[in-house]
Design an enzyme around this catalytic site. Structure first.
Site: not given
Length: 261
Positions: A177-178, A181-182, A173, A46, A209-210
């Site tokens: 933000d975050g 990671r979550t 989503h 990130e 990965y993306y």
């Protein structure tokens, strides 16, 4: 990249026979090393600029790092705390719910901004070929997410479940933000709850990965992400098999010491 699930399941069952009370310190170090790597890599994906050595200084030695933004320091501390939280969830037998996801997110962004609150704006994911649902639909989407998760627990194997949970959460989503990671914490929750080892995604594989996450977001097809996660699990297990050699050596030495005594 495609790897048969049964092969991974058999390898997983074999890995799970490794533990030995006399060698608990060895396994504790393995887990500690993984958590350090996971925290470093999940935050680096990130954009966190802390090196693995700086992350170790913060998490293990308890020292701050000069010349770095507080946000970056909090990101690694929070990711470690959130990983501990999901381990505790598994220990207690806690299931995944909207409230638990909000709790995880709140830990991920603690001291950065108020977490655990669904976004109230529309968002775009940089470079993605799909758009997350409008903010007015997030609550409904998250309720459906938990409903689908519960159904998928009965119909999918653990790797498929982890893949779905990760990809669908990213598609929605739900937070400002975050989310990345979550989502990786939720993926590892699914794996560990079902007796599999957690995995970490190397930032050098970020583009691939993306691409897999984007493919799911656009097509609702998790095949490529599932194959990628399966590949990473096998890769992680090969590392553990290397540890086995050291463990067997220690076992032999302990036996010799007992006989000699």
């Amino acid at each position: 990249m495609k790897i048969d699930f049964q092969k991974i399941k058999e390898l997983n069952d074999y890995i799970n026979t490794f533990k030995n009370e006399k060698l608990i310190s060895v396994y504790s170090q393995i887990d500690k090393d993984f958590e350090l790597k996971f925290t470093h890599e999940s935050t680096k994906i990130e954009g966190n600029t802390l090196s693995i050595f700086e992350v170790k200084t913060i998490l293990e030695d308890g020292y701050s790092v000069a010349g770095k933004e507080l946000r970056e320091i909090y990101e690694v501390i929070n990711n470690k705390n959130a990983f501990e939280f999901i381990k505790e969830m598994i220990k207690k037998g806690d299931e995944l719910t909207e409230e638990k996801i909000k709790d995880i997110h709140e830990i991920v962004v603690q001291n950065i901004f108020q977490g655990g609150i669904y976004r109230n704006v529309n968002v775009k994911i940089t470079g993605a070929s799909f758009s997350p649902p409008e903010f007015t639909k997030v609550r409904e989407e998250m309720k459906n997410f938990i409903f689908d998760y519960e159904n998928n627990k009965k119909n999918l194997n653990p790797i498929e479940l982890a893949s779905f949970t990760h990809a669908e959460f990213v598609r929605i989503h739900p937070f400002n933000d975050g989310n990345g990671r979550t989502s990786r914490l939720l993926m590892n929750y699914c794996l560990m709850k079902n007796g599999f080892k957690p995995i970490s995604i190397n930032p050098e594989e970020r583009n691939k990965y993306y691409e897999f996450l984007d493919f799911y977001g656009k097509n609702k097809n998790m095949r490529s992400l599932k194959d990628f996660i399966t590949f990473l699990i096998e890769k992680e297990y090969k590392i553990l098999l290397e540890y086995e050699k050291e463990i067997e050596f220690l076992k032999d030495n302990e036996i010799e010491k007992e006989i000699e005594f």
